[in-house]
Design a protein around this motif. Structure first.
Motif, short mmCIF file in Angstrom:
data_model
loop_
_atom_site.label_atom_id
_atom_site.label_comp_id
_atom_site.label_asym_id
_atom_site.label_seq_id
_atom_site.Cartn_x
_atom_site.Cartn_y
_atom_site.Cartn_z
N PHE A 183 0.87 -2.84 5.96
CA PHE A 183 0.98 -3.71 4.91
C PHE A 183 2.09 -4.81 4.92
N ALA A 184 1.45 -5.99 4.38
CA ALA A 184 2.40 -7.06 4.30
C ALA A 184 2.81 -6.86 2.81
N LYS A 185 3.92 -7.92 2.64
CA LYS A 185 4.42 -7.92 1.26
C LYS A 185 3.51 -8.42 0.21
N ASP A 186 2.47 -9.26 0.77
CA ASP A 186 1.83 -9.68 -0.29
C ASP A 186 0.30 -8.87 -0.23
N GLY A 187 0.37 -7.78 0.27
CA GLY A 187 -0.72 -6.86 0.15
C GLY A 187 -1.76 -6.76 1.13
N GLU A 188 -1.73 -7.97 2.17
CA GLU A 188 -2.47 -7.90 3.15
C GLU A 188 -2.36 -6.63 4.09
N LYS A 189 -3.41 -6.35 4.77
CA LYS A 189 -3.32 -5.02 5.37
C LYS A 189 -4.43 -4.90 6.57
N HIS A 190 -3.71 -4.37 7.74
CA HIS A 190 -4.56 -4.15 8.77
C HIS A 190 -4.35 -2.93 9.44
N ILE A 191 -5.27 -2.33 10.42
CA ILE A 191 -5.14 -1.19 11.03
C ILE A 191 -4.33 -1.52 12.41
N ALA A 192 -3.11 -0.86 12.35
CA ALA A 192 -2.56 -1.14 13.67
C ALA A 192 -3.10 -0.07 14.71
N ASP A 193 -3.08 -0.39 15.92
CA ASP A 193 -3.66 0.63 17.08
C ASP A 193 -2.86 1.97 17.02
N VAL A 194 -1.41 1.27 17.19
CA VAL A 194 -0.63 2.38 17.20
C VAL A 194 0.58 1.96 16.41
N LYS A 195 1.28 2.66 15.74
CA LYS A 195 2.50 2.30 14.87
C LYS A 195 3.65 3.40 14.88
N THR A 196 4.65 3.27 15.70
CA THR A 196 5.58 4.24 16.05
C THR A 196 6.48 4.72 14.78
N SER A 197 7.28 5.85 14.85
CA SER A 197 7.97 6.04 13.77
C SER A 197 9.23 5.17 13.62
N ASN A 198 9.51 4.29 14.61
CA ASN A 198 10.49 3.24 14.64
C ASN A 198 9.82 1.82 14.14
N ASP A 199 8.63 1.89 13.72
CA ASP A 199 7.69 0.77 13.06
C ASP A 199 7.42 -0.36 14.21
#
Ligand SMILES: [Zn+2]
Length: 264
Positions: free
Chosen positions: A76-92
């Motif tokens: 999520f971005a601060k303005d609410g926009e969201k997308h599906i990340a292929d992989v998001k690690t525990s360190n972002d």
């Protein structure tokens, strides 16, 4: 998509089951045919995330190297926009696996949206990409004897590099080149710091994955990578100081050289 929510759990597609999309909440149908890999589809096939790319075996084998909880994560971005990340690690760190061509405008919006992003590009989609890349690199030179960093001019002669060399994010090309047992080679394309020259380094795929799964990628980026960038920048500064000839080549001279090189 690889996952849908079934009874509250991230579940892979299997014949006859239905699930819920983690992004839009609509019903997903499991597609398990012979033509494409098993996946979840929205009704009418259109994905709710305009940035979504239909997946290949290549995507799946990369994603599968990371924990399930890191795969297909909503960002999520601060303005609410969201997308599906292929992989998001525990360190972002967001890892985007890019198989097909992506136009520069979308590439830049995705890079800005995710911030801590690493692009991994499928270098096997076009038959000519690896050949062009290796031939381009053979015209270059190793930057430092200690590091496998190479630089070469005319990055635009390699189509894949032309598409990616102006990225200000980290980019890794994956040509599927085998390395030592159980490992393969990736090529790291350094963020562009000067015109007309690109810097690349080969990199162990195994190490890339381990740096993320052990949470060390931040340290790598802050220390090792910054040091390499410093070596490159110092090299450029030195060359500028000694009036390195290629820096003085006029546009016309460059064009003439280009024509000669191509043998036209
Ligand atoms: Zn959806």
């Amino acid at each position: 998509m690889k996952y849908a929510i079934v009874d509250g759990i991230k579940t892979e597609a299997a014949k006859g089951i239905t699930g819920i999309c983690a992004n839009c909440g609509s019903m997903l149908i499991a597609k398990c045919g012979e033509l494409r890999i098993n996946h979840w589809a929205h009704k009418g096939e259109r994905n709710c995330d305009p940035w979504w790319e239909n997946e290949t075996e290549w995507h799946r084998s990369w994603k599968g190297l990371f924990p399930t909880a890191w795969q297909e994560v909503l960002h999520f971005a601060k303005d609410g926009e969201k997308h599906i990340a292929d992989v998001k690690t525990s360190n972002d760190w967001v890892l985007e696996f890019q198989h097909s061509y992506i136009n520069p405008v979308e590439r830049r919006s995705r890079t800005n949206f995710y911030g801590k992003i690493v692009w991994i590009v499928d270098g096997t989609r076009r038959k000519t990409d690896m050949k062009q890349f290796l031939s381009w690199i053979s015209t270059g030179a190793q930057v430092s004897p200690k590091n496998p960093i190479f630089k070469a001019s005319f990055p635009e002669e390699c189509r894949l590099l032309k598409e990616w060399e102006d990225s200000n994010a980290l980019v890794f090309f994956d040509f599927g080149q085998a390395a030592k047992e159980g490992d393969s080679l990736l090529w790291l394309v350094f963020p562009k710091i000067t015109n007309g020259i690109a810097y690349v380094a080969y990199f162990s795929k195994k190490r890339f994955v381990e740096l993320h799964t052990t949470g060390q990628f931040d340290i790598f980026a802050q220390n090792e990578l910054n040091e390499i960038m410093k070596i490159i920048r110092d090299g450029i500064a030195q060359k500028n100081a000694t009036n390195y000839r290629s820096a003085l080549l006029s546009k016309t001279e460059r064009q003439v050289r280009n024509i000669r090189r191509r043998g036209i």
